[in-house]
Design an enzyme around this catalytic site. Structure first.
Site, PDB file in Angstrom:
ATOM      1  N   HIS A 140      33.412  73.357  66.568  1.00  0.00           N
ATOM      2  CA  HIS A 140      35.000  73.773  66.383  1.00  0.00           C
ATOM      3  C   HIS A 140      35.385  74.806  67.392  1.00  0.00           C
ATOM      4  O   HIS A 140      35.356  75.866  66.923  1.00  0.00           O
ATOM      5  CB  HIS A 140      35.398  73.970  64.933  1.00  0.00           C
ATOM      6  CG  HIS A 140      36.979  74.141  64.836  1.00  0.00           C
ATOM      7  ND1 HIS A 140      37.977  73.331  65.208  1.00  0.00           N
ATOM      8  CD2 HIS A 140      37.574  75.388  64.688  1.00  0.00           C
ATOM      9  CE1 HIS A 140      38.937  73.704  64.884  1.00  0.00           C
ATOM     10  NE2 HIS A 140      38.761  75.112  64.539  1.00  0.00           N
ATOM     11  N   ASP A 179      39.771  72.343  71.091  1.00  0.00           N
ATOM     12  CA  ASP A 179      39.533  72.148  69.501  1.00  0.00           C
ATOM     13  C   ASP A 179      37.939  72.022  69.262  1.00  0.00           C
ATOM     14  O   ASP A 179      37.571  72.180  68.253  1.00  0.00           O
ATOM     15  CB  ASP A 179      40.279  71.499  69.093  1.00  0.00           C
ATOM     16  CG  ASP A 179      40.632  71.182  67.664  1.00  0.00           C
ATOM     17  OD1 ASP A 179      40.663  72.372  67.098  1.00  0.00           O
ATOM     18  OD2 ASP A 179      40.576  70.329  67.011  1.00  0.00           O
ATOM     19  N   LYS A 188      42.526  80.495  69.585  1.00  0.00           N
ATOM     20  CA  LYS A 188      41.428  79.849  70.694  1.00  0.00           C
ATOM     21  C   LYS A 188      42.010  79.309  71.645  1.00  0.00           C
ATOM     22  O   LYS A 188      41.944  79.396  72.827  1.00  0.00           O
ATOM     23  CB  LYS A 188      40.630  78.789  70.058  1.00  0.00           C
ATOM     24  CG  LYS A 188      39.392  79.443  68.829  1.00  0.00           C
ATOM     25  CD  LYS A 188      38.766  78.352  68.338  1.00  0.00           C
ATOM     26  CE  LYS A 188      39.419  77.545  67.436  1.00  0.00           C
ATOM     27  NZ  LYS A 188      40.047  78.158  66.282  1.00  0.00           N
ATOM     28  N   ARG A 221      34.126 100.472  68.620  1.00  0.00           N
ATOM     29  CA  ARG A 221      34.854 100.717  69.717  1.00  0.00           C
ATOM     30  C   ARG A 221      33.743 100.422  70.735  1.00  0.00           C
ATOM     31  O   ARG A 221      34.216  99.918  71.919  1.00  0.00           O
ATOM     32  CB  ARG A 221      35.052 102.000  70.009  1.00  0.00           C
ATOM     33  CG  ARG A 221      36.500 102.384  69.140  1.00  0.00           C
ATOM     34  CD  ARG A 221      37.055 103.826  68.939  1.00  0.00           C
ATOM     35  NE  ARG A 221      37.087 104.375  70.595  1.00  0.00           N
ATOM     36  CZ  ARG A 221      37.977 105.220  70.671  1.00  0.00           C
ATOM     37  NH1 ARG A 221      38.687 105.628  69.980  1.00  0.00           N
ATOM     38  NH2 ARG A 221      38.017 105.773  72.026  1.00  0.00           N
TER      39      ARG A 221
END
Length: 141
Positions: free
Chosen positions: A7, A46, A28, A100
């Site tokens: 996915h 997808d 996405k 970070r």
């Protein structure tokens, strides 16, 4: 040949395949759209098929959705696409707090370790971060 469906959305940038994964609604397709606007080409939206050949993974698209990209607030659009592109890197979209200066991450796909970049895909700098990390990964190949 081993294969697995993910996915996820995938693009190719400078002949390098990138698989974008994350929860539903994590951005996405939106990140893929922004990357396409910056010179990338869609592989699949997808659902992406990962196929292992020897020690490499290649990305392709189920035939039903070839060239289709879902753009929120617009709908499904048709865009140019390519297939059978070698996977170089995975981008994992998350909204969790990230370090970070993270350590190098990898994701195991079909028993192969693939460099992983974890980012907030909704961040305006997400496209640049993908490009910077992709350049770093390519230099080590």
């Amino acid at each position: 040949m081993l294969s697995k469906k993910f996915h996820g959305t995938s693009i190719v940038l400078d002949d390098n395949g990138v698989l974008i994964i994350g929860d539903s609604g994590s951005g996405k397709s939106d990140l893929a759209l922004r990357l396409i606007d910056n010179g990338a080409t869609l592989i699949s939206d997808d659902v992406t098929i990962c196929e292992k050949k020897l020690n490499e993974i290649f990305l392709s698209c189920p035939k039903e959705i070839k060239g289709l990209l879902e753009v929120r607030e617009v709908g499904i659009i048709t865009v140019p696409y390519v297939e059978k592109v070698k996977l170089i890197m995975v981008v994992r979209l998350t909204d969790e707090s990230l370090k970070r200066t993270p350590e190098k991450e990898f994701l195991k796909i079909l028993d192969l370790r693939v460099p992983l970049l974890s980012i907030d895909g909704k961040n305006p700098s997400a496209v640049v971060k993908v490009k910077v990390k992709l350049n770093e990964v390519r230099e080590k190949i």
